[in-house]
Write a protein that holds these residues in place. Structure first.
Motif, PDB file in Angstrom:
ATOM      1  N   ARG A  49     -62.017  -9.386 -36.549  1.00  0.00           N
ATOM      2  CA  ARG A  49     -63.356  -9.466 -37.185  1.00  0.00           C
ATOM      3  C   ARG A  49     -63.255 -10.969 -37.892  1.00  0.00           C
ATOM      4  O   ARG A  49     -64.268 -11.515 -37.925  1.00  0.00           O
ATOM      5  CB  ARG A  49     -63.302  -8.493 -38.328  1.00  0.00           C
ATOM      6  CG  ARG A  49     -63.919  -7.102 -37.316  1.00  0.00           C
ATOM      7  CD  ARG A  49     -64.098  -5.758 -38.411  1.00  0.00           C
ATOM      8  NE  ARG A  49     -62.812  -5.756 -38.988  1.00  0.00           N
ATOM      9  CZ  ARG A  49     -62.338  -4.876 -40.192  1.00  0.00           C
ATOM     10  NH1 ARG A  49     -63.437  -4.257 -40.515  1.00  0.00           N
ATOM     11  NH2 ARG A  49     -61.429  -4.939 -40.485  1.00  0.00           N
ATOM     12  N   PHE A  50     -62.077 -11.143 -38.680  1.00  0.00           N
ATOM     13  CA  PHE A  50     -61.973 -12.302 -39.486  1.00  0.00           C
ATOM     14  C   PHE A  50     -61.919 -13.617 -38.733  1.00  0.00           C
ATOM     15  O   PHE A  50     -62.691 -14.650 -38.873  1.00  0.00           O
ATOM     16  CB  PHE A  50     -60.651 -12.204 -40.426  1.00  0.00           C
ATOM     17  CG  PHE A  50     -60.495 -13.227 -41.284  1.00  0.00           C
ATOM     18  CD1 PHE A  50     -61.522 -13.446 -42.403  1.00  0.00           C
ATOM     19  CD2 PHE A  50     -59.535 -14.284 -41.180  1.00  0.00           C
ATOM     20  CE1 PHE A  50     -61.394 -14.439 -43.543  1.00  0.00           C
ATOM     21  CE2 PHE A  50     -59.560 -15.452 -42.110  1.00  0.00           C
ATOM     22  CZ  PHE A  50     -60.313 -15.479 -43.134  1.00  0.00           C
ATOM     23  N   ASP A  68     -57.051 -16.227 -27.991  1.00  0.00           N
ATOM     24  CA  ASP A  68     -56.584 -14.924 -28.055  1.00  0.00           C
ATOM     25  C   ASP A  68     -55.959 -14.317 -26.953  1.00  0.00           C
ATOM     26  O   ASP A  68     -56.206 -14.951 -25.779  1.00  0.00           O
ATOM     27  CB  ASP A  68     -57.817 -14.050 -28.467  1.00  0.00           C
ATOM     28  CG  ASP A  68     -57.386 -12.706 -29.328  1.00  0.00           C
ATOM     29  OD1 ASP A  68     -57.728 -12.482 -30.309  1.00  0.00           O
ATOM     30  OD2 ASP A  68     -56.789 -11.595 -28.764  1.00  0.00           O
ATOM     31  N   HIS A 127     -61.768 -10.041 -26.249  1.00  0.00           N
ATOM     32  CA  HIS A 127     -62.219 -10.893 -27.475  1.00  0.00           C
ATOM     33  C   HIS A 127     -62.586 -12.337 -26.799  1.00  0.00           C
ATOM     34  O   HIS A 127     -63.360 -12.690 -27.655  1.00  0.00           O
ATOM     35  CB  HIS A 127     -60.790 -10.917 -28.331  1.00  0.00           C
ATOM     36  CG  HIS A 127     -60.766  -9.338 -28.903  1.00  0.00           C
ATOM     37  ND1 HIS A 127     -59.855  -9.300 -30.251  1.00  0.00           N
ATOM     38  CD2 HIS A 127     -61.355  -8.341 -28.501  1.00  0.00           C
ATOM     39  CE1 HIS A 127     -60.008  -7.957 -30.374  1.00  0.00           C
ATOM     40  NE2 HIS A 127     -60.914  -7.520 -29.404  1.00  0.00           N
ATOM     41  N   ASP A 164     -51.359 -17.084 -25.590  1.00  0.00           N
ATOM     42  CA  ASP A 164     -50.202 -16.625 -26.599  1.00  0.00           C
ATOM     43  C   ASP A 164     -49.664 -17.825 -27.230  1.00  0.00           C
ATOM     44  O   ASP A 164     -48.923 -18.515 -26.808  1.00  0.00           O
ATOM     45  CB  ASP A 164     -49.341 -15.754 -25.726  1.00  0.00           C
ATOM     46  CG  ASP A 164     -48.356 -14.907 -26.964  1.00  0.00           C
ATOM     47  OD1 ASP A 164     -48.276 -15.335 -27.958  1.00  0.00           O
ATOM     48  OD2 ASP A 164     -47.738 -13.939 -26.436  1.00  0.00           O
ATOM     49  N   GLY A 220     -53.585 -10.132 -37.790  1.00  0.00           N
ATOM     50  CA  GLY A 220     -53.083  -9.140 -38.876  1.00  0.00           C
ATOM     51  C   GLY A 220     -52.183  -8.015 -38.320  1.00  0.00           C
ATOM     52  O   GLY A 220     -51.200  -8.130 -38.768  1.00  0.00           O
ATOM     53  N   SER A 221     -52.708  -7.299 -37.382  1.00  0.00           N
ATOM     54  CA  SER A 221     -51.820  -6.395 -36.871  1.00  0.00           C
ATOM     55  C   SER A 221     -50.410  -6.482 -36.519  1.00  0.00           C
ATOM     56  O   SER A 221     -49.584  -5.735 -36.641  1.00  0.00           O
ATOM     57  CB  SER A 221     -52.690  -5.352 -36.087  1.00  0.00           C
ATOM     58  OG  SER A 221     -53.206  -6.124 -34.911  1.00  0.00           O
ATOM     59  N   LYS A 273     -53.912 -16.259 -42.208  1.00  0.00           N
ATOM     60  CA  LYS A 273     -54.291 -14.988 -42.869  1.00  0.00           C
ATOM     61  C   LYS A 273     -53.231 -14.041 -42.901  1.00  0.00           C
ATOM     62  O   LYS A 273     -52.388 -13.719 -41.867  1.00  0.00           O
ATOM     63  CB  LYS A 273     -55.494 -14.012 -41.660  1.00  0.00           C
ATOM     64  CG  LYS A 273     -56.002 -12.882 -42.545  1.00  0.00           C
ATOM     65  CD  LYS A 273     -56.924 -12.130 -41.445  1.00  0.00           C
ATOM     66  CE  LYS A 273     -56.249 -11.113 -40.880  1.00  0.00           C
ATOM     67  NZ  LYS A 273     -57.093  -9.990 -40.708  1.00  0.00           N
TER      68      LYS A 273
HETATM   69  P1  ATP Z   1     -59.663  -8.060 -38.515  1.00  0.00           P
HETATM   70  O1  ATP Z   1     -60.177  -7.304 -37.476  1.00  0.00           O
HETATM   71  O2  ATP Z   1     -60.083  -7.616 -39.948  1.00  0.00           O
HETATM   72  O3  ATP Z   1     -59.537  -9.637 -38.684  1.00  0.00           O
HETATM   73  P2  ATP Z   1     -56.948  -8.060 -38.100  1.00  0.00           P
HETATM   74  O4  ATP Z   1     -56.390  -9.458 -38.211  1.00  0.00           O
HETATM   75  O5  ATP Z   1     -55.680  -7.132 -38.359  1.00  0.00           O
HETATM   76  O6  ATP Z   1     -58.058  -7.608 -38.600  1.00  0.00           O
HETATM   77  P3  ATP Z   1     -56.196  -7.673 -35.455  1.00  0.00           P
HETATM   78  O7  ATP Z   1     -56.631  -6.786 -34.573  1.00  0.00           O
HETATM   79  O8  ATP Z   1     -54.715  -8.192 -35.540  1.00  0.00           O
HETATM   80  O9  ATP Z   1     -57.289  -8.050 -36.531  1.00  0.00           O
HETATM   81  O10 ATP Z   1     -56.749  -9.068 -34.442  1.00  0.00           O
HETATM   82  C1  ATP Z   1     -56.039  -9.995 -34.270  1.00  0.00           C
HETATM   83  C2  ATP Z   1     -56.579 -10.763 -32.819  1.00  0.00           C
HETATM   84  O11 ATP Z   1     -55.434 -11.479 -32.639  1.00  0.00           O
HETATM   85  C3  ATP Z   1     -56.591  -9.717 -31.972  1.00  0.00           C
HETATM   86  O12 ATP Z   1     -57.750 -10.246 -31.076  1.00  0.00           O
HETATM   87  C4  ATP Z   1     -55.428  -9.961 -31.008  1.00  0.00           C
HETATM   88  O13 ATP Z   1     -55.763  -9.782 -29.835  1.00  0.00           O
HETATM   89  C5  ATP Z   1     -55.026 -11.443 -31.304  1.00  0.00           C
HETATM   90  N1  ATP Z   1     -53.661 -11.696 -31.018  1.00  0.00           N
HETATM   91  C6  ATP Z   1     -52.606 -10.987 -31.352  1.00  0.00           C
HETATM   92  N2  ATP Z   1     -51.424 -11.565 -31.033  1.00  0.00           N
HETATM   93  C7  ATP Z   1     -51.987 -12.870 -30.659  1.00  0.00           C
HETATM   94  C8  ATP Z   1     -51.106 -14.106 -30.086  1.00  0.00           C
HETATM   95  N3  ATP Z   1     -49.673 -13.970 -29.859  1.00  0.00           N
HETATM   96  N4  ATP Z   1     -51.870 -15.110 -29.838  1.00  0.00           N
HETATM   97  C9  ATP Z   1     -53.226 -15.105 -29.820  1.00  0.00           C
HETATM   98  N5  ATP Z   1     -53.766 -14.122 -30.282  1.00  0.00           N
HETATM   99  C10 ATP Z   1     -53.325 -12.711 -30.576  1.00  0.00           C
END
Ligand code: ATP
Length: 220
Positions: free
Chosen positions: A15-16, A35, A40, A55, A78-79, A102
């Motif tokens: 989302r962010f 991503d 996404h 990645d 984030g996650s 973030k």
């Molecule tokens: P919010 O949705 O509130 O911003 P968040 O940061 O926890 O919270 P996540 O669900 O973690 O949101 O989304 C982060 C995004 O980063 C996801 O779309 C995920 O696919 C992407 N992501 C995770 N690891 C990598 C990576 N190594 N390189 C690029 N993108 C990644």
């Protein structure tokens, strides 16, 4: 990559990240959205200049994308904290100019600072502080966390300080706090004298340690 437009890359389209990406694109900037999740990336194609599945924890990928040529890179993962930290490290080792990241919490933030993040953002915390500042005290117009424990705030002078000067205003005397400017209507007085008499409606812009400033302004 020669262009007058600023070039941004946003890694992680949750989302962010998506919202940052969209705002940058709407402001007319060049934005590369990245991503690992294809869905996404597809979603970001609607607004980003370019959107790719990659990645960014891999050195080869970061090198291939030439992210060091971008004005600014935002990591919004984030996650998966490991991925967020590793991507930041890889980007800084690849000599990316400015990397904003973030963080989920203060421990995550601390590690990101140690691996070289130029700015660590905690959106929920920053927004919470700003909203609380508006709810608690109308004197505080704005309160931005700048990172490294510093905040920038705008404080409106109330009638109780009429005829007094900055030296009578306790928040200005906090250790390591600097008065950057005083706004009076359309006029902006930079580095105002501490003896300058204040007028109702004057706005003081200060930078200082965020905890002490927030406490003094009764935001904490
Ligand atoms: P919010 O949705 O509130 O911003 P968040 O940061 O926890 O919270 P996540 O669900 O973690 O949101 O989304 C982060 C995004 O980063 C996801 O779309 C995920 O696919 C992407 N992501 C995770 N690891 C990598 C990576 N190594 N390189 C690029 N993108 C990644």
């Amino acid at each position: 990559m020669k262009s007058a437009k600023k070039q941004f890359a946003v890694i992680g389209l949750g989302r962010f990240g998506r919202s940052v990406c969209q705002e940058l694109a709407e402001a007319g900037s060049q934005v590369l959205a990245i991503d690992i999740n294809e869905e996404h990336v597809k979603g970001a194609m609607e607004f980003a200049s370019e959107a790719i599945v990659a990645d960014c924890t891999h050195e080869d990928t970061v090198a291939e994308l030439k992210l060091e040529e971008y004005d600014m890179v935002m990591v919004s993962i984030g996650s998966d904290i490991n991925a967020s930290i590793l991507a930041t490290l890889v980007l800084k080792e690849a000599h990316c100019k400015t990397v904003w990241v973030k963080a989920n919490d203060k421990f995550h933030a601390k590690i990101l600072q140690k691996v070289g993040a130029d700015r660590v953002i905690m959106p929920e915390k920053e927004m919470g502080v700003r909203i609380a500042s508006q709810m608690l005290d109308k004197r505080v117009k704005d309160f931005h966390l700048l990172g490294s424990g510093l905040a920038l705030t705008e404080v409106v002078i109330s009638s109780s300080l009429l005829g007094k000067s900055l030296k009578d205003f306790a928040v200005c005397k906090l250790e390591d706090t600097k008065v950057i400017a005083l706004k009076r209507g359309p006029e902006v007085i930079t580095q105002p004298s501490f003896d300058k008499p204040l007028e109702t409606g004057d706005v003081i812009i200060l930078v200082g340690p965020h905890i002490e400033l927030a406490q003094k302004l009764r935001l904490l």
